[in-house]
Design a protein around this motif. Sequence first.
Motif, mmCIF file in Angstrom:
data_model
loop_
_atom_site.group_PDB
_atom_site.id
_atom_site.type_symbol
_atom_site.label_atom_id
_atom_site.label_comp_id
_atom_site.label_asym_id
_atom_site.label_seq_id
_atom_site.Cartn_x
_atom_site.Cartn_y
_atom_site.Cartn_z
ATOM 1 N N LEU A 82 0.842 -1.204 0.000
ATOM 2 C CA LEU A 82 0.000 0.000 0.000
ATOM 3 C C LEU A 82 0.872 1.247 0.000
ATOM 4 C CD1 LEU A 82 -2.741 -1.215 2.501
ATOM 5 C CD2 LEU A 82 -3.070 -0.753 0.059
ATOM 6 N N GLY A 83 2.006 1.164 0.687
ATOM 7 C CA GLY A 83 2.946 2.288 0.682
ATOM 8 C C GLY A 83 3.464 2.572 -0.721
ATOM 9 N N VAL A 84 3.767 1.519 -1.476
ATOM 10 C CA VAL A 84 4.227 1.691 -2.861
ATOM 11 C C VAL A 84 3.136 2.379 -3.690
ATOM 12 C CG1 VAL A 84 4.794 0.452 -4.993
ATOM 13 C CG2 VAL A 84 5.826 -0.265 -2.822
ATOM 14 N N LEU A 85 1.905 1.936 -3.517
ATOM 15 C CA LEU A 85 0.801 2.495 -4.320
ATOM 16 C C LEU A 85 0.572 3.973 -4.014
ATOM 17 C CD1 LEU A 85 -1.745 -0.464 -4.129
ATOM 18 C CD2 LEU A 85 -0.052 0.016 -5.906
ATOM 19 N N THR A 86 0.807 4.372 -2.766
ATOM 20 C CA THR A 86 0.571 5.781 -2.416
ATOM 21 C C THR A 86 1.666 6.698 -2.948
ATOM 22 O OG1 THR A 86 1.696 5.556 -0.285
ATOM 23 C CG2 THR A 86 -0.697 5.243 -0.299
ATOM 24 N N LEU A 152 -6.513 2.320 -13.493
ATOM 25 C CA LEU A 152 -5.684 1.372 -14.259
ATOM 26 C C LEU A 152 -4.223 1.445 -13.820
ATOM 27 C CD1 LEU A 152 -7.041 1.694 -17.910
ATOM 28 C CD2 LEU A 152 -7.326 -0.234 -16.340
ATOM 29 N N ARG A 153 -3.750 2.655 -13.602
ATOM 30 C CA ARG A 153 -2.359 2.846 -13.196
ATOM 31 C C ARG A 153 -2.074 2.125 -11.871
ATOM 32 N NH1 ARG A 153 2.593 2.758 -14.274
ATOM 33 N NH2 ARG A 153 3.944 4.036 -12.989
ATOM 34 N N LEU A 154 -3.061 2.109 -11.011
ATOM 35 C CA LEU A 154 -2.917 1.380 -9.751
ATOM 36 C C LEU A 154 -2.578 -0.087 -10.037
ATOM 37 C CD1 LEU A 154 -3.623 1.909 -6.583
ATOM 38 C CD2 LEU A 154 -5.572 0.472 -7.100
ATOM 39 N N ALA A 177 -9.812 -5.596 -15.045
ATOM 40 C CA ALA A 177 -8.956 -6.768 -15.249
ATOM 41 C C ALA A 177 -8.691 -6.999 -16.739
ATOM 42 C CB ALA A 177 -9.617 -8.003 -14.626
ATOM 43 N N ARG A 178 -9.729 -6.819 -17.554
ATOM 44 C CA ARG A 178 -9.584 -7.040 -18.993
ATOM 45 C C ARG A 178 -8.621 -6.028 -19.608
ATOM 46 N NH1 ARG A 178 -14.923 -8.322 -19.588
ATOM 47 N NH2 ARG A 178 -15.479 -6.179 -20.044
ATOM 48 N N ALA A 179 -8.768 -4.762 -19.222
ATOM 49 C CA ALA A 179 -7.929 -3.710 -19.804
ATOM 50 C C ALA A 179 -6.456 -3.914 -19.432
ATOM 51 C CB ALA A 179 -8.405 -2.342 -19.332
ATOM 52 N N LEU A 180 -6.195 -4.384 -18.217
ATOM 53 C CA LEU A 180 -4.804 -4.584 -17.779
ATOM 54 C C LEU A 180 -4.194 -5.824 -18.429
ATOM 55 C CD1 LEU A 180 -5.217 -3.731 -14.006
ATOM 56 C CD2 LEU A 180 -3.839 -2.444 -15.647
#
Length: 216
Positions: A82-86, A152-154, A177-180
Amino acid sequence: MLLGAMLLLASCGSRAAVDPSPACPPGVGRGIWEPGPPKGDDAKPGTTEARELLENPDFGATPQAAGDLERGVVDGRLVAALGVLTEEHRLCVQTFKKGHYFLPGVPDGPRIPKGYGKAGGLPNPHYFGRAADVWWVNGEPVEGNPTNPDVLRLGELLAGIPLKRRPDQIIGPPRWARALGYGRRRGWVLAPDQLELHRDHIHIGYMDEQGTHNTR
Ligand SMILES: [Zn+2]
């Protein structure tokens, strides 16, 4: 305008209530729902990392989720992810362990209940503090915005975490999920019944107590 309203709300409360959790929508962040953790020794979270995450302005949590971090029941790998995502996003986590329900009115146990799609009977990572449900990204709900660039970037950021530390139970809305286009070996769960059950949030979990099932 919005920020002003939140600051006003915060300043009207007691001193302990000054924590508007700007990463969560108004009314969701813990500072508005409850007065926050007690001051003094009781306020210490389980780990330094959990405390840092709670103090990170880009991380928001509901009262129940913040309480889990404070009690130290959240898996360290999850806190780190979660730290990476923030680093690029503002996130709001609705649930880790406390208050998570697969079925309305049925408290969670160590196993996912039979009525919850084909996953029923498998170990429940929320129960063990190894899963987070993210409902908002950069102030926008995941629900209705599965292909929003930030949402999506997440997913791309999750995929970029080294495989030994990356969650191996990543589930989101079907279009997300499909787009990624990531597969099971990267940690994505693509079972249609699970995607249907995650139209409104992104579930980030670890299946086992240690290690991951990711192979790429
Ligand atoms: Zn979940």
